[in-house]
Design a protein around this motif. Sequence first.
Motif, short mmCIF file in Angstrom:
data_model
loop_
_atom_site.label_atom_id
_atom_site.label_comp_id
_atom_site.label_asym_id
_atom_site.label_seq_id
_atom_site.Cartn_x
_atom_site.Cartn_y
_atom_site.Cartn_z
N ALA A 47 -9.23 -13.29 -1.45
CA ALA A 47 -7.91 -13.85 -1.16
C ALA A 47 -6.81 -12.91 -1.64
O ALA A 47 -5.82 -12.68 -0.94
CB ALA A 47 -7.77 -15.22 -1.82
N PHE A 48 -6.97 -12.35 -2.84
CA PHE A 48 -5.96 -11.44 -3.37
C PHE A 48 -5.99 -10.11 -2.61
O PHE A 48 -4.94 -9.49 -2.39
CB PHE A 48 -6.18 -11.22 -4.86
N SER A 49 -7.17 -9.67 -2.21
CA SER A 49 -7.27 -8.43 -1.46
C SER A 49 -6.59 -8.57 -0.10
O SER A 49 -5.92 -7.64 0.37
CB SER A 49 -8.73 -8.02 -1.27
N LEU A 50 -6.74 -9.74 0.52
CA LEU A 50 -6.10 -9.96 1.81
C LEU A 50 -4.59 -9.86 1.69
O LEU A 50 -3.93 -9.20 2.51
CB LEU A 50 -6.49 -11.34 2.35
N SER A 51 -4.01 -10.50 0.69
CA SER A 51 -2.56 -10.45 0.53
C SER A 51 -2.09 -9.03 0.23
O SER A 51 -1.01 -8.62 0.67
CB SER A 51 -2.10 -11.40 -0.59
N ALA A 52 -2.91 -8.27 -0.49
CA ALA A 52 -2.56 -6.88 -0.78
C ALA A 52 -2.55 -6.03 0.49
O ALA A 52 -1.66 -5.19 0.69
CB ALA A 52 -3.53 -6.29 -1.80
N VAL A 53 -3.53 -6.26 1.36
CA VAL A 53 -3.58 -5.53 2.63
C VAL A 53 -2.38 -5.87 3.50
O VAL A 53 -1.73 -4.98 4.07
CB VAL A 53 -4.90 -5.85 3.38
N VAL A 54 -2.05 -7.16 3.58
CA VAL A 54 -0.89 -7.58 4.37
C VAL A 54 0.38 -6.97 3.79
O VAL A 54 1.28 -6.53 4.52
CB VAL A 54 -0.79 -9.12 4.41
N TRP A 55 0.47 -6.94 2.46
CA TRP A 55 1.64 -6.34 1.78
C TRP A 55 1.81 -4.88 2.21
O TRP A 55 2.91 -4.44 2.56
CB TRP A 55 1.45 -6.45 0.27
N VAL A 56 0.72 -4.12 2.14
CA VAL A 56 0.76 -2.69 2.49
C VAL A 56 1.20 -2.49 3.94
O VAL A 56 1.95 -1.56 4.25
CB VAL A 56 -0.62 -2.03 2.24
N LEU A 57 0.77 -3.37 4.81
CA LEU A 57 1.10 -3.24 6.23
C LEU A 57 2.54 -3.62 6.54
O LEU A 57 3.16 -3.05 7.43
CB LEU A 57 0.15 -4.10 7.07
N THR A 58 3.08 -4.59 5.81
CA THR A 58 4.41 -5.10 6.14
C THR A 58 5.54 -4.45 5.34
O THR A 58 6.68 -4.44 5.80
CB THR A 58 4.48 -6.63 5.93
N ALA A 59 5.26 -3.93 4.16
CA ALA A 59 6.31 -3.35 3.32
C ALA A 59 7.10 -2.24 4.03
O ALA A 59 8.34 -2.22 3.94
CB ALA A 59 5.72 -2.84 2.00
#
Length: 204
Positions: free
Chosen positions: A49-61
């Motif tokens: 769950a935390f890894s997913l949010s980190a991946v989304v963060w990297v893509l959207t930042a």
Amino acid sequence: MNGFGLSRERFALLFSVMLVAAAGNTAMQSLLPAIGRELGVADIWVAVAFSLSAVVWVLTAPYWAHRADRRGRRALMRLGLYGFIVSMVICGAALAAGLQGALGPMAVFVIFMFGRTVYGALGSASPPAVHALCAARTVGAQRTSALAAIASSFGLGTIIGPAIAPLFIFEPLGLSAPLVVFAAIGVLVLAALALRLPDDTPRA
């Protein structure tokens, strides 16, 4: 924004935006292993769950960094705080329901994943906007000092979050209560940002 430079009040607001996000995120990280054991969810799924949010963060930042020059830095900070608050409320409510036996572990996990995705997608709007505003309103040594202090706020938040999270555990929410408390703190920072930080006029 009128004038040039950052007053102490305005810098404190920018510092708070970064601090509350980091503190809330790491507070959640420190509590989830215990919550996972209570719910019977394997640690690997908590990590996913935390890894997913980190991946989304990297893509959207990078997208939000580009939009900050067009939509305004304060607007993007507010969006990031909205994402943080909504994510905390969703995750806190789902975990509370699971701990009370109102939701099964799988349902809790699915809702929690959604909440973390919201944080990754929208919460990532704040840091680029904070850094952009600091860079735009400072020069020379002041810029270096301001950006270094802003960077330290995230590190400070990672220390403070787990340290104070146990102080916010109360019934009937139990282990999920700190998430709700950090959401409330986020609301206070958002209100201060909206009331005390003037809007900027960005130039690409």
